[in-house]
Scaffold this motif. Structure first.
Motif, PDB file in Angstrom:
ATOM      1  N   PHE A  37     -30.307  83.671  26.353  1.00 45.25           N
ATOM      2  CA  PHE A  37     -30.504  82.481  25.532  1.00 45.25           C
ATOM      3  C   PHE A  37     -29.147  81.837  25.247  1.00 45.25           C
ATOM      4  N   TYR A  38     -29.045  80.521  25.471  1.00 41.07           N
ATOM      5  CA  TYR A  38     -27.809  79.783  25.202  1.00 41.07           C
ATOM      6  C   TYR A  38     -28.135  78.554  24.361  1.00 41.07           C
ATOM      7  N   ARG A  39     -27.232  78.234  23.436  1.00 44.70           N
ATOM      8  CA  ARG A  39     -27.341  77.022  22.625  1.00 44.70           C
ATOM      9  C   ARG A  39     -26.042  76.228  22.820  1.00 44.70           C
ATOM     10  N   TYR A  40     -26.199  74.989  23.254  1.00 45.94           N
ATOM     11  CA  TYR A  40     -25.048  74.121  23.481  1.00 45.94           C
ATOM     12  C   TYR A  40     -25.133  72.930  22.538  1.00 45.94           C
ATOM     13  N   GLU A  41     -24.029  72.660  21.832  1.00 44.20           N
ATOM     14  CA  GLU A  41     -23.990  71.525  20.910  1.00 44.20           C
ATOM     15  C   GLU A  41     -23.065  70.455  21.469  1.00 44.20           C
ATOM     16  N   ASN A  42     -23.419  69.215  21.224  1.00 37.46           N
ATOM     17  CA  ASN A  42     -22.650  68.043  21.687  1.00 37.46           C
ATOM     18  C   ASN A  42     -22.419  68.068  23.191  1.00 37.46           C
ATOM     19  N   ALA A  43     -23.441  68.428  23.934  1.00 37.14           N
ATOM     20  CA  ALA A  43     -23.373  68.423  25.398  1.00 37.14           C
ATOM     21  C   ALA A  43     -23.744  67.028  25.903  1.00 37.14           C
ATOM     22  N   LYS A  44     -23.350  66.722  27.140  1.00 34.37           N
ATOM     23  CA  LYS A  44     -23.676  65.448  27.774  1.00 34.37           C
ATOM     24  C   LYS A  44     -24.175  65.726  29.179  1.00 34.37           C
ATOM     25  N   LEU A  45     -25.116  64.916  29.640  1.00 36.03           N
ATOM     26  CA  LEU A  45     -25.583  65.020  31.008  1.00 36.03           C
ATOM     27  C   LEU A  45     -24.492  64.489  31.931  1.00 36.03           C
ATOM     28  N   GLY A 100     -15.328  70.815  27.873  1.00 34.03           N
ATOM     29  CA  GLY A 100     -15.044  70.298  29.209  1.00 34.03           C
ATOM     30  C   GLY A 100     -15.689  71.085  30.338  1.00 34.03           C
ATOM     31  N   ASN A 101     -16.235  72.262  30.048  1.00 37.19           N
ATOM     32  CA  ASN A 101     -16.912  73.047  31.082  1.00 37.19           C
ATOM     33  C   ASN A 101     -18.214  72.373  31.492  1.00 37.19           C
ATOM     34  N   ILE A 102     -18.584  72.556  32.750  1.00 34.17           N
ATOM     35  CA  ILE A 102     -19.840  72.020  33.250  1.00 34.17           C
ATOM     36  C   ILE A 102     -20.772  73.186  33.550  1.00 34.17           C
ATOM     37  N   LYS A 103     -21.991  73.123  32.994  1.00 34.89           N
ATOM     38  CA  LYS A 103     -22.992  74.176  33.170  1.00 34.89           C
ATOM     39  C   LYS A 103     -24.212  73.595  33.866  1.00 34.89           C
ATOM     40  N   LYS A 104     -24.814  74.382  34.745  1.00 37.45           N
ATOM     41  CA  LYS A 104     -26.061  73.997  35.398  1.00 37.45           C
ATOM     42  C   LYS A 104     -27.200  74.670  34.639  1.00 37.45           C
ATOM     43  N   ILE A 105     -28.201  73.881  34.236  1.00 38.57           N
ATOM     44  CA  ILE A 105     -29.350  74.426  33.531  1.00 38.57           C
ATOM     45  C   ILE A 105     -30.618  74.155  34.329  1.00 38.57           C
ATOM     46  N   MET A 164     -23.305  62.390  34.614  1.00 42.48           N
ATOM     47  CA  MET A 164     -23.840  61.204  35.255  1.00 42.48           C
ATOM     48  C   MET A 164     -22.722  60.188  35.425  1.00 42.48           C
ATOM     49  N   ASN A 165     -22.946  59.174  36.228  1.00 44.38           N
ATOM     50  CA  ASN A 165     -21.959  58.106  36.374  1.00 44.38           C
ATOM     51  C   ASN A 165     -21.893  57.317  35.084  1.00 44.38           C
ATOM     52  N   GLU A 166     -20.686  57.151  34.565  1.00 43.93           N
ATOM     53  CA  GLU A 166     -20.493  56.397  33.340  1.00 43.93           C
ATOM     54  C   GLU A 166     -19.652  55.169  33.648  1.00 43.93           C
ATOM     55  N   LYS A 167     -19.937  54.098  32.954  1.00 46.77           N
ATOM     56  CA  LYS A 167     -19.163  52.870  33.125  1.00 46.77           C
ATOM     57  C   LYS A 167     -17.918  52.958  32.261  1.00 46.77           C
ATOM     58  N   GLY A 168     -16.891  52.221  32.645  1.00 44.13           N
ATOM     59  CA  GLY A 168     -15.677  52.174  31.844  1.00 44.13           C
ATOM     60  C   GLY A 168     -14.484  52.701  32.609  1.00 44.13           C
ATOM     61  N   ASN A 169     -13.303  52.459  32.056  1.00 40.15           N
ATOM     62  CA  ASN A 169     -12.053  52.866  32.707  1.00 40.15           C
ATOM     63  C   ASN A 169     -11.435  54.086  32.045  1.00 40.15           C
ATOM     64  N   ASP A 170     -12.198  54.840  31.317  1.00 38.60           N
ATOM     65  CA  ASP A 170     -11.702  56.032  30.646  1.00 38.60           C
ATOM     66  C   ASP A 170     -11.362  57.104  31.687  1.00 38.60           C
ATOM     67  N   PRO A 171     -10.116  57.583  31.747  1.00 35.80           N
ATOM     68  CA  PRO A 171      -9.760  58.595  32.751  1.00 35.80           C
ATOM     69  C   PRO A 171     -10.455  59.932  32.540  1.00 35.80           C
ATOM     70  N   ASP A 172     -11.008  60.171  31.345  1.00 33.58           N
ATOM     71  CA  ASP A 172     -11.709  61.421  31.075  1.00 33.58           C
ATOM     72  C   ASP A 172     -13.221  61.289  31.261  1.00 33.58           C
ATOM     73  N   SER A 173     -13.678  60.138  31.723  1.00 30.00           N
ATOM     74  CA  SER A 173     -15.120  59.967  31.903  1.00 30.00           C
ATOM     75  C   SER A 173     -15.595  60.787  33.087  1.00 30.00           C
ATOM     76  N   ILE A 174     -16.882  61.072  33.109  1.00 28.92           N
ATOM     77  CA  ILE A 174     -17.472  61.848  34.200  1.00 28.92           C
ATOM     78  C   ILE A 174     -17.295  61.110  35.522  1.00 28.92           C
ATOM     79  N   TYR A 175     -17.461  59.806  35.504  1.00 28.34           N
ATOM     80  CA  TYR A 175     -17.324  59.010  36.726  1.00 28.34           C
ATOM     81  C   TYR A 175     -15.912  59.146  37.303  1.00 28.34           C
ATOM     82  N   ALA A 176     -14.902  59.079  36.441  1.00 31.53           N
ATOM     83  CA  ALA A 176     -13.519  59.204  36.899  1.00 31.53           C
ATOM     84  C   ALA A 176     -13.244  60.612  37.427  1.00 31.53           C
TER      85      ALA A 176
END
Length: 117
Positions: free
Chosen positions: A43-51, A97-102, A53-65
């Protein structure tokens, strides 16, 4: 008694971007997939996780970048298609910053609501 939500509504909410075009944050409780017994595992509980996906914007830390970053122009990185739809999986990015597959079949809670398959 806890509020309930259907799995299809959870998946829809996870992939809906906010008004800035970025992935929304959510809390999720999920069991891991045990490939030997073909059942749920730890059993795992993750808080403030994000899917992931491609994100819009010029943020160098975005998933798209991060997905489009090439460490060297000489080397080309070939990525395997994860087939998330047929494998019933999704990648989520955790707060650290870790990416997990669920596996979506083993989602138990989403934003404090019990998930019904």
């Amino acid at each position: 008694m806890k509020e309930t939500v259907y799995l299809k509504d959870v998946l829809e909410e996870m992939r809906t971007p906010n008004k800035e075009g970025r992935a929304i944050k959510f809390d999720i409780a999920v069991r891991s997939f045990n490939k030997f017994s073909k059942e749920g595992g730890k059993f795992y509980r993750y808080e403030n996780a994000k899917l992931v996906m491609n994100e819009k914007g010029n943020d160098p830390d975005s998933i798209y970048a991060l997905q489009n970053f090439k460490p060297s122009e000489k080397r080309e990185i070939v990525k395997k298609n994860p087939n998330h739809f047929s494998n019933k999986t999704r990648n989520i990015k955790l707060e650290n910053g870790n990416i997990k597959k669920i596996n979506i079949k083993y989602i138990i809670e989403f934003n404090g609501k019990h998930v019904i398959p």
